[in-house]
Write a protein that holds these residues in place. Sequence first.
Motif, mmCIF file in Angstrom:
data_model
loop_
_atom_site.group_PDB
_atom_site.id
_atom_site.type_symbol
_atom_site.label_atom_id
_atom_site.label_comp_id
_atom_site.label_asym_id
_atom_site.label_seq_id
_atom_site.Cartn_x
_atom_site.Cartn_y
_atom_site.Cartn_z
ATOM 1 N N ARG A 1 -25.435 54.298 -2.327
ATOM 2 C CA ARG A 1 -24.221 54.104 -1.541
ATOM 3 C C ARG A 1 -23.035 53.844 -2.469
ATOM 4 N NH1 ARG A 1 -21.197 50.129 -0.190
ATOM 5 N NH2 ARG A 1 -22.617 48.525 -0.905
ATOM 6 N N LYS A 2 -23.261 53.039 -3.500
ATOM 7 C CA LYS A 2 -22.183 52.742 -4.436
ATOM 8 C C LYS A 2 -21.765 54.011 -5.169
ATOM 9 C CE LYS A 2 -22.537 49.016 -6.995
ATOM 10 N NZ LYS A 2 -22.971 48.111 -8.071
ATOM 11 N N THR A 3 -22.746 54.788 -5.619
ATOM 12 C CA THR A 3 -22.454 56.046 -6.315
ATOM 13 C C THR A 3 -21.722 57.007 -5.387
ATOM 14 O OG1 THR A 3 -24.432 55.750 -7.666
ATOM 15 C CG2 THR A 3 -23.507 57.954 -7.579
ATOM 16 N N ASP A 4 -22.206 57.093 -4.148
ATOM 17 C CA ASP A 4 -21.556 57.978 -3.175
ATOM 18 C C ASP A 4 -20.144 57.504 -2.875
ATOM 19 O OD1 ASP A 4 -24.501 58.802 -1.179
ATOM 20 O OD2 ASP A 4 -23.775 59.592 -3.081
ATOM 21 N N GLY A 5 -19.938 56.197 -2.836
ATOM 22 C CA GLY A 5 -18.595 55.658 -2.615
ATOM 23 C C GLY A 5 -17.654 56.043 -3.736
ATOM 24 N N GLU A 6 -18.162 55.979 -4.974
ATOM 25 C CA GLU A 6 -17.341 56.384 -6.114
ATOM 26 C C GLU A 6 -17.025 57.877 -6.042
ATOM 27 O OE1 GLU A 6 -19.337 53.059 -9.096
ATOM 28 O OE2 GLU A 6 -19.693 55.175 -9.455
ATOM 29 N N LYS A 7 -18.038 58.662 -5.695
ATOM 30 C CA LYS A 7 -17.818 60.108 -5.557
ATOM 31 C C LYS A 7 -16.794 60.383 -4.456
ATOM 32 C CE LYS A 7 -22.391 61.706 -7.036
ATOM 33 N NZ LYS A 7 -23.638 62.326 -6.556
ATOM 34 N N MET A 8 -16.932 59.635 -3.344
ATOM 35 C CA MET A 8 -16.021 59.845 -2.232
ATOM 36 C C MET A 8 -14.590 59.480 -2.643
ATOM 37 S SD MET A 8 -16.419 58.653 1.698
ATOM 38 C CE MET A 8 -15.637 57.059 1.622
ATOM 39 N N ALA A 9 -14.446 58.400 -3.416
ATOM 40 C CA ALA A 9 -13.112 58.006 -3.879
ATOM 41 C C ALA A 9 -12.519 59.106 -4.761
ATOM 42 C CB ALA A 9 -13.176 56.686 -4.636
ATOM 43 N N LYS A 10 -13.349 59.661 -5.650
ATOM 44 C CA LYS A 10 -12.875 60.750 -6.504
ATOM 45 C C LYS A 10 -12.486 61.968 -5.667
ATOM 46 C CE LYS A 10 -15.536 59.499 -10.619
ATOM 47 N NZ LYS A 10 -16.644 59.880 -11.485
ATOM 48 N N LEU A 11 -13.326 62.266 -4.663
ATOM 49 C CA LEU A 11 -13.028 63.414 -3.804
ATOM 50 C C LEU A 11 -11.752 63.181 -2.994
ATOM 51 C CD1 LEU A 11 -16.573 64.439 -2.550
ATOM 52 C CD2 LEU A 11 -15.082 65.725 -4.085
ATOM 53 N N GLU A 12 -11.570 61.953 -2.529
ATOM 54 C CA GLU A 12 -10.349 61.652 -1.791
ATOM 55 C C GLU A 12 -9.127 61.803 -2.693
ATOM 56 O OE1 GLU A 12 -11.056 57.753 -0.164
ATOM 57 O OE2 GLU A 12 -12.124 58.554 1.566
ATOM 58 N N LYS A 13 -9.265 61.352 -3.941
ATOM 59 C CA LYS A 13 -8.166 61.488 -4.891
ATOM 60 C C LYS A 13 -7.864 62.969 -5.136
ATOM 61 C CE LYS A 13 -6.709 60.289 -9.561
ATOM 62 N NZ LYS A 13 -7.100 59.737 -10.834
ATOM 63 N N ARG A 14 -8.943 63.721 -5.348
ATOM 64 C CA ARG A 14 -8.750 65.158 -5.566
ATOM 65 C C ARG A 14 -8.167 65.829 -4.329
ATOM 66 N NH1 ARG A 14 -13.931 67.833 -8.124
ATOM 67 N NH2 ARG A 14 -12.563 69.644 -8.024
ATOM 68 N N SER A 15 -8.599 65.364 -3.165
ATOM 69 C CA SER A 15 -8.071 65.929 -1.924
ATOM 70 C C SER A 15 -6.582 65.636 -1.796
ATOM 71 C CB SER A 15 -8.829 65.348 -0.729
ATOM 72 O OG SER A 15 -8.303 65.837 0.469
ATOM 73 N N THR A 16 -6.195 64.409 -2.163
ATOM 74 C CA THR A 16 -4.772 64.054 -2.135
ATOM 75 C C THR A 16 -3.997 64.918 -3.115
ATOM 76 O OG1 THR A 16 -5.350 61.791 -1.549
ATOM 77 C CG2 THR A 16 -3.140 62.146 -2.419
ATOM 78 N N GLU B 1 -19.043 60.848 4.109
ATOM 79 C CA GLU B 1 -18.838 59.740 5.034
ATOM 80 C C GLU B 1 -19.996 59.641 6.020
ATOM 81 O OE1 GLU B 1 -14.991 60.503 6.717
ATOM 82 O OE2 GLU B 1 -13.942 59.445 5.097
ATOM 83 N N LEU B 2 -20.482 60.782 6.495
ATOM 84 C CA LEU B 2 -21.623 60.795 7.399
ATOM 85 C C LEU B 2 -22.870 60.270 6.682
ATOM 86 C CD1 LEU B 2 -22.857 61.560 10.132
ATOM 87 C CD2 LEU B 2 -23.236 63.859 9.225
ATOM 88 N N GLU B 3 -23.067 60.707 5.454
ATOM 89 C CA GLU B 3 -24.222 60.260 4.671
ATOM 90 C C GLU B 3 -24.162 58.751 4.418
ATOM 91 O OE1 GLU B 3 -26.140 61.222 0.324
ATOM 92 O OE2 GLU B 3 -25.097 62.842 1.361
ATOM 93 N N ILE B 4 -22.978 58.238 4.117
ATOM 94 C CA ILE B 4 -22.818 56.796 3.900
ATOM 95 C C ILE B 4 -23.150 56.036 5.178
ATOM 96 C CG2 ILE B 4 -21.067 54.994 3.563
ATOM 97 C CD1 ILE B 4 -19.817 56.820 1.435
ATOM 98 N N ALA B 5 -22.704 56.542 6.311
ATOM 99 C CA ALA B 5 -23.003 55.886 7.591
ATOM 100 C C ALA B 5 -24.511 55.871 7.844
ATOM 101 C CB ALA B 5 -22.278 56.603 8.731
ATOM 102 N N GLN B 6 -25.183 56.967 7.502
ATOM 103 C CA GLN B 6 -26.634 57.032 7.685
ATOM 104 C C GLN B 6 -27.339 56.051 6.755
ATOM 105 O OE1 GLN B 6 -27.288 61.190 6.932
ATOM 106 N NE2 GLN B 6 -26.981 61.779 9.062
ATOM 107 N N VAL B 7 -26.887 55.969 5.505
ATOM 108 C CA VAL B 7 -27.490 55.043 4.542
ATOM 109 C C VAL B 7 -27.279 53.595 5.009
ATOM 110 C CG1 VAL B 7 -27.259 54.124 2.193
ATOM 111 C CG2 VAL B 7 -27.388 56.588 2.550
ATOM 112 N N ARG B 8 -26.085 53.294 5.513
ATOM 113 C CA ARG B 8 -25.826 51.938 6.009
ATOM 114 C C ARG B 8 -26.733 51.603 7.195
ATOM 115 N NH1 ARG B 8 -19.308 52.188 5.481
ATOM 116 N NH2 ARG B 8 -19.195 51.507 3.313
#
Length: 187
Positions: free
Chosen positions: A61-76, A121-128
């Motif tokens: 989850r932590k790794t995915d969160g970091e990836k998601m943050a990077k993806l959000e940055k790239r998306s921005t 985001e869906l994967e993080i919700a499933q992991v949680r």
Amino acid sequence: MMMQGLEFSRVENALNEELRSLHKDKTELRRKLHDKLQDAVELESKLVPMRERIAELEEARKTDGEKMAKLEKRSTERETLMGKVEQDRDKAFKEPSETTVELAQVREESSGFKKKVDELELEIAQVREENSGFKTKIDELQLEAAQVLTSGFGTALEQFACKFPDLDLSEFSVYNEVVDGKIMPPT
């Protein structure tokens, strides 16, 4: 004198028989206690892999969160780039083919990133949700292990009370400890 010897022999035989019975009961109680402890160990051995899995999922989850943050940055960044491209397109309307192709590529990339973010985001919700289920299961197993131990101890006390009705068992508790040869409540 001979009558006293016979009477003494009968009493001694009765006492020996009672002693054998007590030893048998003690052995049976030890076996039952051992079985209950084995059950508790087995439950704990089931908890350990679940705890490890939870740690793995937390790390993922932590790794995915970091990836998601990077993806959000790239998306921005893509959104910003897309805004610039649209401005350039409007300015260079005379060259529509080149600008249109670039814009389509940027939009396609942006769309792909948005899909990836949504998937993460869906994967993080499933992991949680899975993590929550594991925590609930751990709590249930710990409660069940405590209930098994308490129940086994209560059963042993009931057996002693049945076998020795005059014996005061009120000072015995699953929580008490033996300290310097005395039964003490927990500290």
